[in-house]
Write a protein that holds these residues in place. Structure first.
Motif, PDB file in Angstrom:
ATOM      1  N   THR A 114      -9.356 -18.478 -13.455  1.00 18.88           N
ATOM      2  CA  THR A 114     -10.372 -18.823 -12.453  1.00 18.88           C
ATOM      3  C   THR A 114     -10.106 -20.265 -12.024  1.00 18.88           C
ATOM      4  N   GLY A 115     -10.373 -20.562 -10.767  1.00 19.98           N
ATOM      5  CA  GLY A 115     -10.114 -21.920 -10.284  1.00 19.98           C
ATOM      6  C   GLY A 115      -8.637 -22.193 -10.069  1.00 19.98           C
ATOM      7  N   ALA A 116      -7.841 -21.121  -9.933  1.00 23.57           N
ATOM      8  CA  ALA A 116      -6.386 -21.301  -9.761  1.00 23.57           C
ATOM      9  C   ALA A 116      -6.067 -22.001  -8.451  1.00 23.57           C
ATOM     10  N   SER A 117      -6.980 -21.916  -7.478  1.00 24.47           N
ATOM     11  CA  SER A 117      -6.739 -22.567  -6.179  1.00 24.47           C
ATOM     12  C   SER A 117      -7.211 -24.019  -6.173  1.00 24.47           C
ATOM     13  N   GLY A 118      -7.781 -24.482  -7.272  1.00 26.35           N
ATOM     14  CA  GLY A 118      -8.359 -25.830  -7.306  1.00 26.35           C
ATOM     15  C   GLY A 118      -7.343 -26.921  -7.619  1.00 26.35           C
ATOM     16  N   TRP A 119      -7.838 -28.111  -7.760  1.00 29.64           N
ATOM     17  CA  TRP A 119      -7.007 -29.306  -7.968  1.00 29.64           C
ATOM     18  C   TRP A 119      -6.173 -29.181  -9.239  1.00 29.64           C
ATOM     19  N   GLU A 152      -5.359 -16.108   0.038  1.00 27.94           N
ATOM     20  CA  GLU A 152      -4.106 -16.412   0.722  1.00 27.94           C
ATOM     21  C   GLU A 152      -3.378 -17.570   0.029  1.00 27.94           C
ATOM     22  N   ARG A 153      -4.142 -18.599  -0.351  1.00 29.36           N
ATOM     23  CA  ARG A 153      -3.521 -19.744  -1.037  1.00 29.36           C
ATOM     24  C   ARG A 153      -2.949 -19.316  -2.392  1.00 29.36           C
ATOM     25  N   LEU A 154      -3.634 -18.407  -3.047  1.00 26.88           N
ATOM     26  CA  LEU A 154      -3.131 -17.924  -4.341  1.00 26.88           C
ATOM     27  C   LEU A 154      -1.838 -17.145  -4.151  1.00 26.88           C
ATOM     28  N   GLY A 200     -13.630 -11.807  -6.268  1.00 29.01           N
ATOM     29  CA  GLY A 200     -14.820 -12.006  -7.087  1.00 29.01           C
ATOM     30  C   GLY A 200     -15.245 -13.454  -7.068  1.00 29.01           C
ATOM     31  N   SER A 201     -16.372 -13.709  -7.713  1.00 29.42           N
ATOM     32  CA  SER A 201     -16.854 -15.091  -7.754  1.00 29.42           C
ATOM     33  C   SER A 201     -17.522 -15.344  -9.096  1.00 29.42           C
ATOM     34  N   LEU A 202     -17.877 -16.602  -9.313  1.00 25.99           N
ATOM     35  CA  LEU A 202     -18.560 -16.953 -10.560  1.00 25.99           C
ATOM     36  C   LEU A 202     -19.911 -16.258 -10.657  1.00 25.99           C
ATOM     37  N   ASP A 203     -20.449 -15.823  -9.515  1.00 26.31           N
ATOM     38  CA  ASP A 203     -21.755 -15.155  -9.516  1.00 26.31           C
ATOM     39  C   ASP A 203     -21.630 -13.646  -9.725  1.00 26.31           C
ATOM     40  N   ASP A 204     -20.442 -13.214 -10.071  1.00 29.58           N
ATOM     41  CA  ASP A 204     -20.193 -11.776 -10.202  1.00 29.58           C
ATOM     42  C   ASP A 204     -19.657 -11.481 -11.605  1.00 29.58           C
ATOM     43  N   HIS A 222     -10.139 -20.441 -17.742  1.00 24.42           N
ATOM     44  CA  HIS A 222     -11.312 -20.592 -16.868  1.00 24.42           C
ATOM     45  C   HIS A 222     -11.446 -22.046 -16.408  1.00 24.42           C
ATOM     46  N   LEU A 223     -11.116 -22.255 -15.128  1.00 21.12           N
ATOM     47  CA  LEU A 223     -11.154 -23.614 -14.564  1.00 21.12           C
ATOM     48  C   LEU A 223     -12.145 -23.735 -13.406  1.00 21.12           C
ATOM     49  N   ALA A 224     -12.632 -22.607 -12.881  1.00 20.33           N
ATOM     50  CA  ALA A 224     -13.529 -22.680 -11.712  1.00 20.33           C
ATOM     51  C   ALA A 224     -14.836 -23.353 -12.089  1.00 20.33           C
ATOM     52  N   ASN A 225     -15.365 -24.092 -11.144  1.00 16.68           N
ATOM     53  CA  ASN A 225     -16.665 -24.735 -11.364  1.00 16.68           C
ATOM     54  C   ASN A 225     -17.304 -24.962 -10.007  1.00 16.68           C
ATOM     55  N   LYS A 226     -18.603 -24.744  -9.916  1.00 17.19           N
ATOM     56  CA  LYS A 226     -19.269 -24.900  -8.615  1.00 17.19           C
ATOM     57  C   LYS A 226     -19.299 -26.351  -8.148  1.00 17.19           C
ATOM     58  N   HIS A 227     -19.283 -27.291  -9.087  1.00 17.74           N
ATOM     59  CA  HIS A 227     -19.251 -28.716  -8.740  1.00 17.74           C
ATOM     60  C   HIS A 227     -20.255 -29.082  -7.655  1.00 17.74           C
ATOM     61  N   ASP A 228     -21.465 -28.604  -7.808  1.00 18.90           N
ATOM     62  CA  ASP A 228     -22.513 -28.969  -6.850  1.00 18.90           C
ATOM     63  C   ASP A 228     -23.213 -30.214  -7.397  1.00 18.90           C
ATOM     64  N   PHE A 242     -10.671 -22.787 -21.674  1.00 23.87           N
ATOM     65  CA  PHE A 242     -11.664 -23.127 -20.650  1.00 23.87           C
ATOM     66  C   PHE A 242     -11.793 -24.636 -20.463  1.00 23.87           C
ATOM     67  N   ALA A 243     -12.150 -25.022 -19.234  1.00 28.23           N
ATOM     68  CA  ALA A 243     -12.280 -26.440 -18.909  1.00 28.23           C
ATOM     69  C   ALA A 243     -13.512 -27.042 -19.565  1.00 28.23           C
ATOM     70  N   SER A 244     -13.306 -28.256 -20.060  1.00 22.62           N
ATOM     71  CA  SER A 244     -14.414 -29.039 -20.594  1.00 22.62           C
ATOM     72  C   SER A 244     -14.123 -30.479 -20.198  1.00 22.62           C
ATOM     73  N   PRO A 263     -25.179 -30.723 -19.947  1.00 25.34           N
ATOM     74  CA  PRO A 263     -23.944 -30.864 -19.192  1.00 25.34           C
ATOM     75  C   PRO A 263     -22.963 -29.720 -19.457  1.00 25.34           C
ATOM     76  N   ARG A 264     -22.371 -29.201 -18.391  1.00 20.32           N
ATOM     77  CA  ARG A 264     -21.461 -28.056 -18.431  1.00 20.32           C
ATOM     78  C   ARG A 264     -22.091 -26.862 -19.137  1.00 20.32           C
ATOM     79  N   GLY A 265     -23.447 -26.822 -19.140  1.00 22.30           N
ATOM     80  CA  GLY A 265     -24.156 -25.691 -19.736  1.00 22.30           C
ATOM     81  C   GLY A 265     -23.949 -25.562 -21.245  1.00 22.30           C
ATOM     82  N   ARG A 308     -10.380 -30.465 -22.850  1.00 23.68           N
ATOM     83  CA  ARG A 308     -11.199 -31.641 -22.535  1.00 23.68           C
ATOM     84  C   ARG A 308     -10.392 -32.553 -21.617  1.00 23.68           C
ATOM     85  N   PHE A 309     -10.647 -32.417 -20.307  1.00 19.87           N
ATOM     86  CA  PHE A 309      -9.925 -33.233 -19.336  1.00 19.87           C
ATOM     87  C   PHE A 309     -10.506 -34.638 -19.288  1.00 19.87           C
ATOM     88  N   ALA A 310      -9.614 -35.617 -19.066  1.00 22.80           N
ATOM     89  CA  ALA A 310     -10.066 -36.971 -18.755  1.00 22.80           C
ATOM     90  C   ALA A 310     -10.926 -36.898 -17.487  1.00 22.80           C
TER      91      ALA A 310
HETATM   92  N1  LIG Z   1     -10.660 -33.064 -11.616  1.00 22.21           N
HETATM   93  C1  LIG Z   1     -11.093 -33.776 -12.646  1.00 22.21           C
HETATM   94  O1  LIG Z   1     -10.900 -35.008 -12.672  1.00 22.21           O
HETATM   95  C2  LIG Z   1     -11.799 -33.096 -13.823  1.00 22.21           C
HETATM   96  C3  LIG Z   1     -12.182 -33.878 -14.915  1.00 22.21           C
HETATM   97  C4  LIG Z   1     -12.827 -33.289 -15.989  1.00 22.21           C
HETATM   98  C5  LIG Z   1     -13.076 -31.917 -15.982  1.00 22.21           C
HETATM   99  N2  LIG Z   1     -12.711 -31.169 -14.890  1.00 22.21           N
HETATM  100  C6  LIG Z   1     -13.006 -29.723 -14.900  1.00 22.21           C
HETATM  101  O2  LIG Z   1     -11.805 -28.977 -14.740  1.00 22.21           O
HETATM  102  C7  LIG Z   1     -12.065 -27.784 -13.997  1.00 22.21           C
HETATM  103  C8  LIG Z   1     -11.158 -27.729 -12.788  1.00 22.21           C
HETATM  104  O3  LIG Z   1     -11.469 -28.868 -11.969  1.00 22.21           O
HETATM  105  P1  LIG Z   1     -10.814 -29.095 -10.542  1.00 22.21           P
HETATM  106  O4  LIG Z   1     -10.856 -30.560 -10.299  1.00 22.21           O
HETATM  107  O5  LIG Z   1      -9.539 -28.363 -10.439  1.00 22.21           O
HETATM  108  O6  LIG Z   1     -11.887 -28.401  -9.601  1.00 22.21           O
HETATM  109  P2  LIG Z   1     -11.802 -28.107  -8.019  1.00 22.21           P
HETATM  110  O7  LIG Z   1     -10.577 -28.682  -7.408  1.00 22.21           O
HETATM  111  O8  LIG Z   1     -13.135 -28.445  -7.444  1.00 22.21           O
HETATM  112  O9  LIG Z   1     -11.594 -26.535  -7.964  1.00 22.21           O
HETATM  113  C9  LIG Z   1     -12.650 -25.687  -8.265  1.00 22.21           C
HETATM  114  C10 LIG Z   1     -12.121 -24.273  -8.299  1.00 22.21           C
HETATM  115  O10 LIG Z   1     -13.236 -23.420  -8.590  1.00 22.21           O
HETATM  116  C11 LIG Z   1     -13.298 -22.417  -7.596  1.00 22.21           C
HETATM  117  N3  LIG Z   1     -14.706 -22.083  -7.382  1.00 22.21           N
HETATM  118  C12 LIG Z   1     -15.716 -22.919  -7.044  1.00 22.21           C
HETATM  119  N4  LIG Z   1     -16.863 -22.243  -6.943  1.00 22.21           N
HETATM  120  C13 LIG Z   1     -16.558 -20.953  -7.208  1.00 22.21           C
HETATM  121  C14 LIG Z   1     -17.316 -19.756  -7.249  1.00 22.21           C
HETATM  122  N5  LIG Z   1     -18.634 -19.752  -6.983  1.00 22.21           N
HETATM  123  N6  LIG Z   1     -16.688 -18.608  -7.558  1.00 22.21           N
HETATM  124  C15 LIG Z   1     -15.342 -18.593  -7.810  1.00 22.21           C
HETATM  125  N7  LIG Z   1     -14.563 -19.685  -7.793  1.00 22.21           N
HETATM  126  C16 LIG Z   1     -15.182 -20.850  -7.494  1.00 22.21           C
HETATM  127  C17 LIG Z   1     -12.659 -23.022  -6.360  1.00 22.21           C
HETATM  128  O11 LIG Z   1     -12.229 -21.986  -5.500  1.00 22.21           O
HETATM  129  P3  LIG Z   1     -11.998 -22.187  -3.907  1.00 22.21           P
HETATM  130  O12 LIG Z   1     -10.529 -22.456  -3.730  1.00 22.21           O
HETATM  131  O13 LIG Z   1     -12.416 -20.884  -3.321  1.00 22.21           O
HETATM  132  O14 LIG Z   1     -12.852 -23.328  -3.462  1.00 22.21           O
HETATM  133  C18 LIG Z   1     -11.524 -23.798  -6.980  1.00 22.21           C
HETATM  134  O15 LIG Z   1     -10.440 -22.943  -7.255  1.00 22.21           O
HETATM  135  C19 LIG Z   1     -13.549 -27.827 -13.654  1.00 22.21           C
HETATM  136  O16 LIG Z   1     -14.272 -27.126 -14.611  1.00 22.21           O
HETATM  137  C20 LIG Z   1     -13.855 -29.297 -13.741  1.00 22.21           C
HETATM  138  O17 LIG Z   1     -15.240 -29.555 -13.938  1.00 22.21           O
HETATM  139  C21 LIG Z   1     -12.078 -31.718 -13.833  1.00 22.21           C
END
Ligand SMILES: NC(=O)c1ccc[n+]([C@@H]2O[C@H](COP(=O)([O-])OP(=O)(O)OC[C@H]3O[C@@H](n4cnc5c(N)ncnc54)[C@H](OP(=O)(O)O)[C@@H]3O)[C@@H](O)[C@H]2O)c1
Length: 302
Positions: free
Chosen positions: A6-11, A38-40, A50-54, A70-76, A107-109, A133-135, A155-157
């Motif tokens: 999860t979160g494979a398309s993220g940073w 498409e990005r994946l 699918g989504s985190l809500d599913d 598991h790397l996806a996070n809503k980050h709201d 899983f991400a922490s 924090p982080r549930g 445990r990411f920096a």
């Molecule tokens: N970056 C940091 O410096 C850092 C530091 C400490 C911990 N972390 C943790 O490491 C993890 C990965 O971080 P990141 O920086 O890579 O995050 P990110 O770039 O914000 O990417 C978030 C990922 O989660 C997906 N996502 C968001 N909401 C979703 C939903 N409702 N359903 C399904 N997928 C959803 C996004 O998909 P879309 O492509 O569709 O948007 C994206 O792939 C997170 O848990 C974060 O809290 C990160």
């Protein structure tokens, strides 16, 4: 191995995927939109809708895989309670699907849970319960180890850095610097932040997947503690603006929500992780990335 991410398309996820593929894994990834799918696909990942809500989708994907990352996070950031609840719910869903199977659940922490001390791998994350924090997901998952969950916490920096990123905390600090015309730090700037380049993090995640025992806390930390004043100075130089101290009481107004974190002393060690996984970070440091324009002019050091 068949790995569901999860979160494979993220940073971070987009740095983990090439490492997984290079190690010979077959990767499927959660996609919540056609754009993510498409990005994946372009990255060599088979999308799974699918989504985190599913929870049904998460559960089915876990059943079909041999490991879950598991790397996806809503980050709201305006509604952290919702992000925390969603994270807890997702981790509970994966735990239910994976307990007793022996399949790794990675899983991400975060490593920033004990301000004022150098956090080490054996420190227990105090966050507990869905509202924390982080549930409280790390504590929850580690409590399930005795029930057969092969849980591995990443445990990411707080600063997972690299060029071309809009994600993570540093862009927020840079945005505040642009807004205010000064690169600010809080108080005397002696508070430290740990950091890791996202490619080094990606390599470590893949190593942890391969060999971490259940209950392992993996510290994705390359630099243990950089003074926030030094980070602000580097940003100031990169933007061509002065560096300035901001009083702790003014931090929220000056920096916005990131001020809550920017004032914290949150160093973390990775000595045990380096030894355990034979992991040596090789990519640019945070200050090198900032100096190269990674956050200010998009210079491609990544
Ligand atoms: N970056 C940091 O410096 C850092 C530091 C400490 C911990 N972390 C943790 O490491 C993890 C990965 O971080 P990141 O920086 O890579 O995050 P990110 O770039 O914000 O990417 C978030 C990922 O989660 C997906 N996502 C968001 N909401 C979703 C939903 N409702 N359903 C399904 N997928 C959803 C996004 O998909 P879309 O492509 O569709 O948007 C994206 O792939 C997170 O848990 C974060 O809290 C990160």
């Amino acid at each position: 191995m068949k790995v569901f991410v999860t979160g494979a398309s993220g940073w971070i996820g987009s740095a983990v995927v090439p490492e997984l593929l290079a190690a010979g894994h077959e990767v499927t990834g959660l996609a919540r939109s056609a754009d993510s799918a498409e990005r994946l696909r372009a990255a060599g990942v088979t999308p799974r809708e699918g989504s985190l809500d599913d929870p049904g989708a998460l559960s089915a994907a876990a059943h079909d895989a041999e490991a879950v990352i598991h790397l996806a996070n809503k980050h709201d950031w305006s509604n952290m309670a919702e992000s925390n609840r969603a994270e807890r719910a997702a981790v509970e869903t994966f735990a239910a699907a994976l307990e007793g199977t022996g399949k790794p659940f990675v899983f991400a922490s975060g490593a920033a849970f004990q301000p004022g001390t150098m956090v080490v791998e054996t420190d227990v994350n105090p966050a507990s319960g869905p509202e924390s924090p982080r549930g409280g997901a790390e504590r929850f998952a580690f409590d399930r180890v005795e029930h057969g969950l092969h849980a591995i916490a990443l445990r990411f920096a707080p600063t997972v850095h690299g060029a071309g990123g809009e994600h993570g905390f540093i862009p927020q600090i840079v945005a505040a610097a642009r807004r205010n015309g000064v690169a600010g730090y809080v108080g005397d700037g002696s508070s430290r932040w740990s950091a890791v380049h996202r490619r080094d993090a990606g390599a470590l995640v893949t190593k942890a997947l391969a060999s971490a025992p259940a209950g392992t806390a993996v510290h994705a930390v390359a630099e243990e503690g950089i003074a926030t004043r030094e980070i602000a100075e580097a940003i100031g130089v990169a933007l061509g603006i002065p560096t300035q101290s901001v009083a702790a009481d003014d931090a929220l107004e000056h920096f916005g929500w990131i001020g809550m974190f920017w004032r914290l002393d949150i160093p973390a060690s990775s000595a045990v992780t380096r030894e355990r996984f034979d992991w040596t970070p090789t990519n640019p440091t945070l200050l090198e990335d900032i100096a190269a324009g990674a956050y200010t002019d998009g210079s491609p050091t990544d």
